[in-house]
Design a protein around this motif. Structure first.
Motif, short mmCIF file in Angstrom:
data_model
loop_
_atom_site.label_atom_id
_atom_site.label_comp_id
_atom_site.label_asym_id
_atom_site.label_seq_id
_atom_site.Cartn_x
_atom_site.Cartn_y
_atom_site.Cartn_z
N MET A 161 28.38 35.22 -12.01
CA MET A 161 27.07 35.36 -12.66
C MET A 161 26.63 36.82 -12.55
O MET A 161 26.85 37.48 -11.52
CB MET A 161 26.03 34.46 -12.01
N HIS A 162 25.98 37.30 -13.58
CA HIS A 162 25.45 38.67 -13.59
C HIS A 162 24.01 38.73 -13.09
O HIS A 162 23.61 39.69 -12.45
CB HIS A 162 25.52 39.24 -15.01
N ARG A 163 23.26 37.66 -13.37
CA ARG A 163 21.82 37.69 -13.09
C ARG A 163 21.36 36.32 -12.58
O ARG A 163 21.73 35.29 -13.15
CB ARG A 163 21.11 38.05 -14.39
N ILE A 164 20.55 36.33 -11.54
CA ILE A 164 19.91 35.12 -11.03
C ILE A 164 18.40 35.33 -11.14
O ILE A 164 17.89 36.35 -10.67
CB ILE A 164 20.29 34.84 -9.56
N THR A 165 17.72 34.39 -11.76
CA THR A 165 16.26 34.46 -11.82
C THR A 165 15.67 33.44 -10.86
O THR A 165 16.26 32.39 -10.61
CB THR A 165 15.73 34.19 -13.24
N ALA A 166 14.52 33.76 -10.32
CA ALA A 166 13.79 32.85 -9.44
C ALA A 166 12.30 33.07 -9.67
O ALA A 166 11.86 34.21 -9.84
CB ALA A 166 14.15 33.10 -7.98
N ASN A 167 11.54 32.00 -9.68
CA ASN A 167 10.10 32.08 -9.91
C ASN A 167 9.37 31.43 -8.75
O ASN A 167 9.87 30.47 -8.16
CB ASN A 167 9.74 31.33 -11.20
#
Length: 188
Positions: free
Chosen positions: A133-139
């Protein structure tokens, strides 16, 4: 047979659930219901049953097999039958994005022991290195300072503020959006 990851840290086993874990996962969510409810979506009526979780375990294995999600659970090495937390990488996208969304929870009585940071460091390494994976988002909701601290310590960068972003416990909640980029991402 599908090979699922088993990630080890100094104190934890981080792995996908198996069918013999249905009682453990029901216990985790039942024991932590009041603590977790303000941070999670409404749950279906059968959420706290073994039948529901038997189906969820099968579904998560299928989703993992099709590169759609990775749903991991935390177990202490000295108590490997008891679930103490969850780490989920969902909305896995490849092609032009190579990204996913991160969500997590930890038992109320296991807070402030560093377990979530420990589990996430290892899980993120797996997602970056093995799943590429290149990018992990978290909110996180602005008032959730513990979650903000965990993400900050892991190197997540704040990208924005979204009003009425996610339906949490029956109410639209604002969220702070963050991301972590894989510095070692490689083409296919």
């Amino acid at each position: 047979m599908l090979q699922t990851p088993v990630l080890l840290t100094s104190r934890l086993i981080v792995r996908m659930l198996q069918q013999n874990d249905t009682t453990a996962i029901v216990n985790y969510y039942t024991e932590n219901r009041d603590f977790l409810e303000p941070f999670e979506p409404f749950r279906p009526k059968n959420f706290y049953t073994r039948d529901f979780w038997a189906q969820q375990i099968e579904k998560s294995l299928i989703e993992f097999g099709y590169d759609r999600s990775l749903r991991l659970f935390l177990f202490k090495k000295d108590d490997p039958k008891k679930v103490i937390g969850a780490v989920n990488f969902t909305n896995i996208t490849q092609g032009i994005s190579y990204s996913c969304s991160l969500g997590y929870s930890l038992a109320e009585n296991e807070q402030r022991n560093g377990y979530m940071s420990e589990a996430l460091e290892t899980a993120i390494r797996y997602v970056f290195n093995d799943l590429n994976m290149h990018r992990i988002t978290a909110n996180y909701m602005p008032h959730n300072r513990r979650s903000a601290g965990v993400l900050r310590r892991l190197g997540f960068t704040i990208e924005g503020y979204s009003r009425d972003y996610l339906l949490i416990n029956g109410k639209w909640e604002d969220h702070i959006r963050t991301s972590l980029i894989n510095p070692n991402w490689r083409v296919g």
